[in-house]
Structure formats: C-alpha cells, structure tokens
Design a protein around this motif. Structure first.
Motif, PDB file in Angstrom:
ATOM      1  N   ALA A  22       0.189   3.540   4.183  1.00  0.00           N
ATOM      2  CA  ALA A  22       0.947   4.120   5.282  1.00  0.00           C
ATOM      3  C   ALA A  22       0.787   5.640   5.294  1.00  0.00           C
ATOM      4  CB  ALA A  22       2.425   3.741   5.154  1.00  0.00           C
ATOM      5  N   ALA A  23       0.811   6.250   4.111  1.00  0.00           N
ATOM      6  CA  ALA A  23       0.622   7.706   4.023  1.00  0.00           C
ATOM      7  C   ALA A  23      -0.800   8.099   4.412  1.00  0.00           C
ATOM      8  CB  ALA A  23       0.931   8.188   2.611  1.00  0.00           C
ATOM      9  N   TYR A  82       1.749   0.434  13.894  1.00  0.00           N
ATOM     10  CA  TYR A  82       1.966   1.121  12.618  1.00  0.00           C
ATOM     11  C   TYR A  82       3.426   1.024  12.199  1.00  0.00           C
ATOM     12  CZ  TYR A  82       2.319   5.065   9.341  1.00  0.00           C
ATOM     13  OH  TYR A  82       2.551   5.870   8.245  1.00  0.00           O
ATOM     14  N   ASP A  83       3.641   0.726  10.927  1.00  0.00           N
ATOM     15  CA  ASP A  83       4.993   0.658  10.378  1.00  0.00           C
ATOM     16  C   ASP A  83       5.095   1.673   9.254  1.00  0.00           C
ATOM     17  OD1 ASP A  83       7.452   0.107   9.343  1.00  0.00           O
ATOM     18  OD2 ASP A  83       7.214  -2.060   9.370  1.00  0.00           O
ATOM     19  N   LEU A  84       5.895   2.705   9.463  1.00  0.00           N
ATOM     20  CA  LEU A  84       6.018   3.798   8.503  1.00  0.00           C
ATOM     21  C   LEU A  84       6.481   3.322   7.138  1.00  0.00           C
ATOM     22  CD1 LEU A  84       6.018   7.012   8.341  1.00  0.00           C
ATOM     23  CD2 LEU A  84       8.476   6.842   8.736  1.00  0.00           C
ATOM     24  N   LEU A  85       7.348   2.313   7.113  1.00  0.00           N
ATOM     25  CA  LEU A  85       7.979   1.901   5.863  1.00  0.00           C
ATOM     26  C   LEU A  85       7.643   0.474   5.475  1.00  0.00           C
ATOM     27  CD1 LEU A  85      11.460   3.529   6.470  1.00  0.00           C
ATOM     28  CD2 LEU A  85       9.621   4.379   5.036  1.00  0.00           C
ATOM     29  N   GLU A  86       6.503  -0.019   5.923  1.00  0.00           N
ATOM     30  CA  GLU A  86       6.098  -1.371   5.512  1.00  0.00           C
ATOM     31  C   GLU A  86       5.941  -1.393   3.995  1.00  0.00           C
ATOM     32  OE1 GLU A  86       2.570  -4.664   6.350  1.00  0.00           O
ATOM     33  OE2 GLU A  86       2.518  -2.688   7.303  1.00  0.00           O
ATOM     34  N   PRO A  87       6.643  -2.274   3.281  1.00  0.00           N
ATOM     35  CA  PRO A  87       6.667  -2.214   1.813  1.00  0.00           C
ATOM     36  C   PRO A  87       5.287  -2.235   1.165  1.00  0.00           C
ATOM     37  CG  PRO A  87       8.356  -3.698   2.607  1.00  0.00           C
ATOM     38  CD  PRO A  87       7.533  -3.319   3.806  1.00  0.00           C
ATOM     39  N   GLN A 143       2.791   6.460  -7.789  1.00  0.00           N
ATOM     40  CA  GLN A 143       2.251   5.607  -6.745  1.00  0.00           C
ATOM     41  C   GLN A 143       1.240   6.395  -5.923  1.00  0.00           C
ATOM     42  OE1 GLN A 143       5.896   4.524  -4.729  1.00  0.00           O
ATOM     43  NE2 GLN A 143       5.633   6.092  -3.185  1.00  0.00           N
ATOM     44  N   PRO A 144       0.205   5.719  -5.409  1.00  0.00           N
ATOM     45  CA  PRO A 144      -0.816   6.419  -4.613  1.00  0.00           C
ATOM     46  C   PRO A 144      -0.210   7.049  -3.361  1.00  0.00           C
ATOM     47  CG  PRO A 144      -1.566   4.228  -5.265  1.00  0.00           C
ATOM     48  CD  PRO A 144      -0.105   4.292  -5.588  1.00  0.00           C
ATOM     49  N   HIS A 145      -0.775   8.185  -2.985  1.00  0.00           N
ATOM     50  CA  HIS A 145      -0.260   8.906  -1.840  1.00  0.00           C
ATOM     51  C   HIS A 145      -1.385   9.735  -1.232  1.00  0.00           C
ATOM     52  CE1 HIS A 145       3.058  10.223   0.616  1.00  0.00           C
ATOM     53  NE2 HIS A 145       2.766  11.494   0.415  1.00  0.00           N
ATOM     54  N   ALA A 146      -1.226  10.144   0.019  1.00  0.00           N
ATOM     55  CA  ALA A 146      -2.223  10.971   0.698  1.00  0.00           C
ATOM     56  C   ALA A 146      -1.521  12.065   1.474  1.00  0.00           C
ATOM     57  CB  ALA A 146      -3.079  10.121   1.634  1.00  0.00           C
ATOM     58  N   TRP A 147      -2.152  13.240   1.529  1.00  0.00           N
ATOM     59  CA  TRP A 147      -1.590  14.364   2.270  1.00  0.00           C
ATOM     60  C   TRP A 147      -2.723  15.281   2.697  1.00  0.00           C
ATOM     61  CZ3 TRP A 147      -1.121  13.434  -2.904  1.00  0.00           C
ATOM     62  CH2 TRP A 147      -1.605  14.388  -3.795  1.00  0.00           C
ATOM     63  N   LEU A 148      -2.403  16.384   3.343  1.00  0.00           N
ATOM     64  CA  LEU A 148      -3.401  17.305   3.877  1.00  0.00           C
ATOM     65  C   LEU A 148      -3.255  18.683   3.248  1.00  0.00           C
ATOM     66  CD1 LEU A 148      -3.134  16.419   7.686  1.00  0.00           C
ATOM     67  CD2 LEU A 148      -4.932  15.684   6.105  1.00  0.00           C
ATOM     68  N   LEU A 149      -4.394  19.302   2.943  1.00  0.00           N
ATOM     69  CA  LEU A 149      -4.429  20.700   2.546  1.00  0.00           C
ATOM     70  C   LEU A 149      -4.853  21.513   3.763  1.00  0.00           C
ATOM     71  CD1 LEU A 149      -6.163  20.517  -0.965  1.00  0.00           C
ATOM     72  CD2 LEU A 149      -3.714  20.499  -0.431  1.00  0.00           C
ATOM     73  N   LEU A 150      -4.018  22.431   4.192  1.00  0.00           N
ATOM     74  CA  LEU A 150      -4.289  23.218   5.387  1.00  0.00           C
ATOM     75  C   LEU A 150      -5.267  24.343   5.069  1.00  0.00           C
ATOM     76  CD1 LEU A 150      -0.639  23.425   6.741  1.00  0.00           C
ATOM     77  CD2 LEU A 150      -2.434  21.815   7.395  1.00  0.00           C
ATOM     78  N   ALA A 172       2.269  -1.541   2.415  1.00  0.00           N
ATOM     79  CA  ALA A 172       1.476  -0.350   2.737  1.00  0.00           C
ATOM     80  C   ALA A 172       2.047   0.888   2.058  1.00  0.00           C
ATOM     81  CB  ALA A 172       1.434  -0.145   4.246  1.00  0.00           C
ATOM     82  N   ARG A 173       3.369   0.933   1.914  1.00  0.00           N
ATOM     83  CA  ARG A 173       3.985   2.101   1.283  1.00  0.00           C
ATOM     84  C   ARG A 173       3.670   2.148  -0.199  1.00  0.00           C
ATOM     85  NH1 ARG A 173       9.371   2.568  -0.485  1.00  0.00           N
ATOM     86  NH2 ARG A 173       9.855   0.607   0.552  1.00  0.00           N
ATOM     87  N   ARG A 174       3.740   1.006  -0.883  1.00  0.00           N
ATOM     88  CA  ARG A 174       3.445   0.997  -2.315  1.00  0.00           C
ATOM     89  C   ARG A 174       1.992   1.357  -2.581  1.00  0.00           C
ATOM     90  NH1 ARG A 174       6.864  -3.577  -2.336  1.00  0.00           N
ATOM     91  NH2 ARG A 174       5.064  -4.939  -2.142  1.00  0.00           N
ATOM     92  N   GLY A 175       1.091   0.901  -1.738  1.00  0.00           N
ATOM     93  CA  GLY A 175      -0.312   1.207  -1.953  1.00  0.00           C
ATOM     94  C   GLY A 175      -0.758   2.515  -1.357  1.00  0.00           C
TER      95      GLY A 175
END
Length: 301
Positions: free
Chosen positions: A74-75, A61-66, A106-113, A68-71
């Motif tokens: 990675a998130a 896994y690469d946290l800052l792969e360009p 830009q697309p992103h993903a996160w969690l709702l606790l 994957a980050r733009r799409g």
C-alpha cells in the motif's frame, strides 16, 4: 575488523573482531522527527498526495488493506503514484524502500525529494484518516511532519524497490531484523503483554456487562493492569495526539479517555451512563467526520 562503540559515559571504545567472530550489540532507539518542509512546500505536497490518493481510489486502492499494509504494498503504490504526479509538475524525487521500525520491522516505501527532505504519502494519509494510530505506534507528532520529514524510525535499503517490497539481494538476512526488536526480556516488555492484557480485560468486562458471574474483582484488577501497561506504552503518543494543531487530535485523544472512563465507571458501579453515552456520541461524530473528509470508496468489482 575493528568497530568503535560508544560507552554509557559518552566515550568511545574500540572492539576488535577476529575473522568469523560475531558479537551481539544492544542499543535503545530514541527517535526524533526529522526536519520538516517549509509551510509553502507542505501545501503543494499535500495537494499532490491527495490527488494521487484519489487516482488510486478509482482503481480500488485500499489505504489500510491488512495484507498490503503488512507487506508495504500500500505504501509502495501511493509513493509511486505521488512520484509520477510530482514528475508531471517538474519536481524530481527518488522512490526508496526499507524498513519502518514500529512495534516490529515492516517493509515500507517513501520518497526522497530532490531539494532535500522526505515525503511519506502513506503515513501522511494514514494518520489523517486514523489519528489514533499515534496511540498505538511511536510515530511523528502529526501528519504534516511527513510532508518533508519522518519520525526517525526507518532503515533504507541500498537498492530501489521494484514492483514489490522485498529486501534486495545485497541486503543482510533476517538476522538483522532481530536486532531491531526489543532484546531484553521480550515477554516482559509492555508491547508484548498488551494484546494479552487487552483481551483479558475486555473479555471480563463483556462478561460482567452481560450479567455473567466474574470471580471476585478480577474484571477490575485485569482492567487496571491493562491500563497500567497501556499508559507506559502510549503515554507519549497520547500527549502528541492531544497537542495536534488540528482539533482532530484532541477529539481522538478525548475518545480514548472516555472509553476507559466508561469502562471503569461500569466496573466500579458508578450508577451513571453519562461516560458511556458521551463516548458513543463522540465515536460516531469522529467517524462521520473522517468519512466526509475521506470520501474515497473502494471501487466495486
């Protein structure tokens, strides 16, 4: 259909729309960080996110792969792994996708606790690894905010993301994205001029450093123009970075100051290499410390 729009004086004004009629609305976002998690929860969430990151690193896994980050991939990957670890500890969360409204959506993903709050593993890790992101993007004041909150610049999609972050079928078309860009005079907005000014300023700086002829005071003027727009764009980010509770922030803020001090010292012929030496030493120190803090390496294939 009738919309209620706020006027500058704070009052509301109804706006009636006929069938098929469209209206363009412009507004300015004034984001404020969402509520943060208690300190006790932060420690737990930080440990879970760090463990999820270590698990993904083992598979390359690469946290800052360009790409994957733009799409947003990675998130999405780190959010899904964090959700699995939280579930193994009896903590429920919901994986959501949407748009992160930075310099461009830009697309992103996160969690709702389940107990309330937001957990954004990717931005928490990214800011810890690259604190200077605060200078480039309008983000939360420090990484810990993402352990229960966020920067207030995101739009959630109504459906859960699948294996990739693509807008769901029920989501409006790309015309909605345009409403989150800067609508008034985009060519004059600092964020659009910065790349061109940066390229011009550093090109002339490198030419002057190489001893090649630069017309008149073009290098000085171009660099001062770049700094003027840079201050307008990154002033708040610099203040936030300097205000970090961790010494990391101040060192990266100082690194930015030394970079521009070194450049201006050379352009004005100060006759000293002290700013340049201080910048190089601090840059090396910051990168070594970050490398030791994030020992995860991309797996060899």
């Amino acid at each position: 259909m009738e919309l209620v729009l706020p006027r500058p004086d704070g009052a509301c004004e109804p706006l009636a729309l006929e069938p098929g009629e469209t209206r363009a609305c412009e507004w300015q976002l004034q984001p404020e960080p969402a509520s943060e998690a208690p300190d006790s929860n932060r420690e737990l969430l930080s440990a879970v996110v760090t463990a999820a990151y270590a698990n993904l690193c083992a598979s390359g896994y690469d946290l800052l792969e360009p790409a994957a980050r733009r799409g947003g991939q990675a998130a999405l990957a780190i959010a899904a792994e964090t959700q699995a670890l939280l579930r193994s500890q009896g903590l429920e969360s919901e994986l959501v996708g949407g748009l992160l409204l930075l310099d461009r959506p830009q697309p992103h993903a996160w969690l709702l606790l389940a107990g309330g709050g937001v957990l954004d593993p990717w931005l928490y890790l990214a800011l810890r690894r690259h604190p200077d992101f605060l200078l480039m993007l309008d983000l939360a004041p420090e990484p810990e905010v993402y352990l229960g909150g966020h920067e207030g610049r995101r739009v959630r999609w109504p459906e859960c993301p699948g294996e990739s972050l693509t807008p769901p079928a029920s989501y409006p078309d790309d015309s909605l994205l345009a409403s989150f860009t800067y609508p008034q005079h985009p060519l004059l907005y600092p964020a659009h001029l910065l790349p061109a000014l940066r390229a011009l300023a550093f090109t002339l700086l490198l030419l002057a450093a190489a001893g090649l002829p630069v017309p008149g005071s073009a290098a000085v003027v171009s660099y001062l123009a770049y700094l003027t727009f840079l201050l307008g764009e990154q002033r708040r980010g610099f203040i936030r970075l300097w205000s970090w509770r961790s010494p990391w922030g101040r060192r990266f803020a100082l690194e930015a100051v030394l970079l521009h001090t070194a450049a201006l010292s050379f352009l004005f012929g100060a006759g000293t290499v002290l700013p340049q030496t201080a910048y190089i030493l601090l840059w090396i120190f910051n990168r070594i410390e970050l490398a030791l803090s994030f020992p995860c390496k991309r797996a060899r294939r």
